[in-house]
Structures are given as C-alpha cells and as structure tokens.
Design a protein around this motif. Structure first.
Motif, PDB file in Angstrom:
ATOM      1  N   TYR A 140       0.859  -1.177   0.000  1.00 14.87           N
ATOM      2  CA  TYR A 140       0.000   0.000   0.000  1.00 14.87           C
ATOM      3  C   TYR A 140       0.898   1.231   0.000  1.00 14.87           C
ATOM      4  CZ  TYR A 140      -3.909  -3.091   1.215  1.00 14.87           C
ATOM      5  OH  TYR A 140      -4.865  -4.081   1.200  1.00 14.87           O
ATOM      6  N   ARG A 141       0.872   1.963  -1.110  1.00 14.44           N
ATOM      7  CA  ARG A 141       1.710   3.143  -1.315  1.00 14.44           C
ATOM      8  C   ARG A 141       3.193   2.806  -1.094  1.00 14.44           C
ATOM      9  NH1 ARG A 141      -0.477   8.633  -1.823  1.00 14.44           N
ATOM     10  NH2 ARG A 141       1.313   9.857  -2.516  1.00 14.44           N
ATOM     11  N   GLY A 142       3.608   1.663  -1.662  1.00 14.78           N
ATOM     12  CA  GLY A 142       5.011   1.271  -1.611  1.00 14.78           C
ATOM     13  C   GLY A 142       5.452   0.578  -0.353  1.00 14.78           C
ATOM     14  N   VAL A 143       4.577   0.458   0.639  1.00  9.84           N
ATOM     15  CA  VAL A 143       4.913  -0.200   1.903  1.00  9.84           C
ATOM     16  C   VAL A 143       4.311  -1.598   1.927  1.00  9.84           C
ATOM     17  CG1 VAL A 143       4.684  -0.127   4.413  1.00  9.84           C
ATOM     18  CG2 VAL A 143       5.017   2.004   3.114  1.00  9.84           C
ATOM     19  N   LYS A 144       5.151  -2.593   2.157  1.00  8.88           N
ATOM     20  CA  LYS A 144       4.655  -3.971   2.192  1.00  8.88           C
ATOM     21  C   LYS A 144       3.782  -4.179   3.429  1.00  8.88           C
ATOM     22  CE  LYS A 144       7.370  -7.408   1.066  1.00  8.88           C
ATOM     23  NZ  LYS A 144       8.377  -8.504   1.120  1.00  8.88           N
TER      24      LYS A 144
ATOM     25  N   LYS B  60       8.248  -3.618 -11.249  1.00  6.68           N
ATOM     26  CA  LYS B  60       7.664  -2.461 -10.571  1.00  6.68           C
ATOM     27  C   LYS B  60       8.387  -1.174 -10.944  1.00  6.68           C
ATOM     28  CE  LYS B  60      10.266  -3.611  -6.351  1.00  6.68           C
ATOM     29  NZ  LYS B  60      10.117  -4.035  -4.943  1.00  6.68           N
ATOM     30  N   PHE B  61       9.542  -1.335 -11.600  1.00  2.68           N
ATOM     31  CA  PHE B  61      10.285  -0.155 -12.051  1.00  2.68           C
ATOM     32  C   PHE B  61      10.097   0.084 -13.549  1.00  2.68           C
ATOM     33  CE2 PHE B  61      12.769  -1.918  -8.449  1.00  2.68           C
ATOM     34  CZ  PHE B  61      12.532  -0.890  -7.549  1.00  2.68           C
TER      35      PHE B  61
ATOM     36  N   ASP C  36       3.760   7.740 -15.691  1.00  3.17           N
ATOM     37  CA  ASP C  36       4.885   8.614 -15.342  1.00  3.17           C
ATOM     38  C   ASP C  36       5.077   8.772 -13.834  1.00  3.17           C
ATOM     39  OD1 ASP C  36       2.601  10.001 -14.889  1.00  3.17           O
ATOM     40  OD2 ASP C  36       3.168  11.793 -16.014  1.00  3.17           O
ATOM     41  N   ARG C  37       4.340   7.974 -13.049  1.00  3.40           N
ATOM     42  CA  ARG C  37       4.505   8.025 -11.598  1.00  3.40           C
ATOM     43  C   ARG C  37       5.153   6.733 -11.107  1.00  3.40           C
ATOM     44  NH1 ARG C  37      -0.728   8.512  -8.700  1.00  3.40           N
ATOM     45  NH2 ARG C  37       0.554   9.232  -6.960  1.00  3.40           N
ATOM     46  N   PRO C  38       6.091   6.792 -10.150  1.00  4.73           N
ATOM     47  CA  PRO C  38       6.747   5.586  -9.630  1.00  4.73           C
ATOM     48  C   PRO C  38       5.752   4.688  -8.914  1.00  4.73           C
ATOM     49  CG  PRO C  38       7.303   7.500  -8.285  1.00  4.73           C
ATOM     50  CD  PRO C  38       6.583   8.020  -9.489  1.00  4.73           C
ATOM     51  N   TRP C  39       6.070   3.406  -8.874  1.00  9.22           N
ATOM     52  CA  TRP C  39       5.141   2.443  -8.288  1.00  9.22           C
ATOM     53  C   TRP C  39       4.882   2.717  -6.808  1.00  9.22           C
ATOM     54  CZ3 TRP C  39       5.822  -1.170  -4.340  1.00  9.22           C
ATOM     55  CH2 TRP C  39       7.120  -1.279  -3.821  1.00  9.22           C
ATOM     56  N   GLU C  40       5.858   3.310  -6.126  1.00 11.69           N
ATOM     57  CA  GLU C  40       5.675   3.587  -4.692  1.00 11.69           C
ATOM     58  C   GLU C  40       4.559   4.591  -4.433  1.00 11.69           C
ATOM     59  OE1 GLU C  40       8.511   3.933  -6.355  1.00 11.69           O
ATOM     60  OE2 GLU C  40      10.211   3.049  -5.292  1.00 11.69           O
TER      61      GLU C  40
END
Length: 359
Positions: A167-171, A258-259, A311-315
């Motif tokens: 969730y928002r890059g946090v496992k 994810k990148f 254009d937004r990072p997966w995090e």
C-alpha cells in the motif's frame, strides 16, 4: 498384483483406426503419420472432446493418472510418445480453425505397430514424469542432468505463488500459497490468509485492510479500491501459460517490473482469461542469460485501481501486488547465484531446447 497396461504403439494404432476420437486420424495413405487435436485450455471453443485421447491413455496406463487434469493427461501422453520414438512433423497448435499436431510413426516399430494386442507389467520408461518439483538448487541441476527431455509441467505446474501486497510502496502482507493452479486476489475485511475456492480451483488470497495508516486520505482512497475489488483478480497457470483475468469492478494493470518506465499501461482483461507470460519466453530468457544477456523475470506486478505503468513511480500507487512463481524463481536464482556455469552444460541446453519445443 502388478498393474498391466497395453503397449502404447499397438494401443494407439487401434485407437486411431477406431475413429472414436474426433480429430485423431491418419493423415496419409501409408498410415505413418497421424494428427491429434492440440487445443489450448484457455481457448473459448475448448471442450472435453479435445482431450479424450489423452484421458483414454491416462485411464489405461493406470497409477491414478485419470484423476488428474487435462494438462497432466496431455503431458503424460506426449511423454509416452517421445519415449517410444514418435516425432512431431507439423505443429499447428495455434491454428485458429483446427489446432492440432501431426506425428510420424516410429520407423523401427513395424513389428509392433500392426499388433492390436500386447501388454507389459512394467511402466513405460517415462523418466520425465517422476522428476518432481525440486526444492534445493542442487536438485534442479540433478533434475536437468537426469532428464534430457522434461515435460512442460516438471517445474511449472507444481509451482507455488508468493504474494506480496504493498500500500503506497509499503509492504503490508506476504504469504506463500501452495496451489499450482493459482490465486484469486480478493478483499474481505473480516478474513485473512487463504481459502481454496473449490469451483475455480484457485486459492482466495485476502488483501489486508488499510488499517490505521498515518495518512488517512491514503487510507480512505485505498479502502475505496478494496471495496470495489468484488470478485477479485485471477492469476493462474494453465499449461504453459500464466494468465490473468479481472472479475471485479475495479480495473487492474500489470507489468513484469515495478520499475517499468515504459509509460504504456497494460490492463488485465475482464472479458476472458488473458495470457500474461509464456513459459517458453522464460526458458528462452534463461538460455539468453547463459549467453550474457539479462535474466528473465519470474514475477508479475499488478496495480489495482490506477493506470500503470505511467509517469509516476510504483511507490506512489495505492495498491500494488507482486506475484512470484517460485519454480521460476528457483531456476533464476540458480542462474544468478553462481550457477550460470552449470546452466551452460550441453545436457541442460538440450533440456531447455526440448522444453521450449514442447511449449
């Protein structure tokens, strides 16, 4: 009492002559070549009649094989053909109207080919069927060394799935699912862990509640996505294919990394199961790695409720899920972790070539 089963060659000739299996027929006057329907299970026009010959051999060859699924029947049938010297001469499995393969009868089987009877009280030397899923790197090497001709499911149909939810890059959760058929990602706030869905054969993996996130706006938006997940997202294995299908209201997008910076969103279909990854491509990637190229992916990444990659990072995405196929990961780790030299052996190259040919 020993189990008796018919010899494959006279049995198969009898079945072809009988005409009882649609599409199983001689293709030349000399009766040295024959066709077998070879339709992928994910095709919309697939039916139970497509696998009748495979099931028939499973039933007469015993050992409970008829209790398996069609992909297992097909694997065992093809393994038996290869063991007895049958050669594929025409591969039309991707033909839109009539997917099939044509095989040539073994040249040295003339004496047995015309016999309609005969039995043996030992199994055919299908060495490929008992290789099993290796659990250690050394077993992978041994498996390849012992089996020059590996069936399609030796590694892949017995895979497990490791599911990591972010969730928002946090496992926020990680679990290993021991179900080679695959998983269905769903949300139910009162449930955690996994439950087998007997109708589909998939394991239901419950995504966790956003809980007491520090950012309440993020928690609210995440909850909105989870509430619309509905019947969920399927990620499963059928034959040589990893497939996906969206079943809920919320859209899902996927990538191998994810990148991913391609900025080309890939949406998972809701209309029907959609092939996402071919095992043939993974095997080719392993072969390419032995020649100095990048190692192939063994994971799939899914973004729920937001277009991705963009254009937004997966995090920055609210809900992302990583699905790792552990059998592919094992072989990849063997290659990356100092095992590349063993992957360059002639025997293994032959094994990879044979597996790719069967995909």
């Amino acid at each position: 009492m020993s189990h008796f089963k018919p010899l494959l060659i006279p049995w198969l000739r009898t079945q072809i002559d009988s005409g009882r299996y649609p599409g199983v027929q001689w293709t030349n006057a000399e009766r040295t070549e024959f066709s077998i329907p070879w339709k992928h299970a994910l095709r919309q026009d697939s039916s139970s009649t497509d696998v009748l010959i495979f099931k028939a051999w499973a039933e007469v060859s015993g050992n409970g094989r008829a209790q398996g699924d069609p992909s297992v029947w097909k694997r065992n049938f093809r393994s038996a053909l290869r063991a007895k010297g049958f050669k594929m001469v025409d591969d039309n499995k991707n033909d839109a109207a009539n997917p099939h393969k044509v095989f040539h009868w073994p040249d040295d089987s003339a004496s047995g080919a015309n016999s309609s009877a005969g039995s043996q009280d030992q199994e055919d030397p299908d060495i490929f069927e008992d290789c099993g899923l290796p659990t250690q790197e050394s077993q992978v090497v041994s498996c390849f060394d012992d089996c020059l001709y590996l069936p399609e499911e030796t590694l892949f149909s017995e895979t497990q799935f490791r599911i990591s939810v972010y969730y928002r890059g946090v496992k926020v959760s990680e679990q290993l699912v021991e179900n080679e058929a695959g998983v269905r990602l769903v949300y139910s706030p009162e449930l955690i862990g996994t439950v087998l869905d007997y109708e589909s054969g998939l394991s239901l993996v419950f995504l966790p509640s956003p809980g007491a996130m520090l950012d309440q706006t993020q928690a609210k938006l995440t909850q909105r996505i989870l509430d619309k997940l509905g019947d969920g997202l399927d990620v499963g294995v059928s034959g040589h294919v990893v497939y996906g299908q969206r079943r809920g209201e919320i859209k899902a997008f996927w990538s191998f990394s994810k990148f991913d910076r391609s900025i080309q969103p890939q949406e998972v279909s809701k209309l029907q199961p959609e092939p996402l990854y071919m095992f043939r491509d993974f095997l080719q990637g392993i072969k390419d790695f032995t020649e100095g190229r990048a190692c192939p992916p063994c994971s799939l990444f899914f973004c729920l409720g937001e277009k991705w990659p963009d254009d937004r990072p997966w995090e920055k995405k609210l809900v992302t899920v990583e699905v790792v196929l552990t059998s592919m990961e094992l072989l990849k780790n063997l290659a990356v972790g100092g095992g590349a030299s063993s992957l360059q052996s002639v025997e293994l190259q032959m094994s990879l070539d044979e597996m790719m040919e069967m995909c």
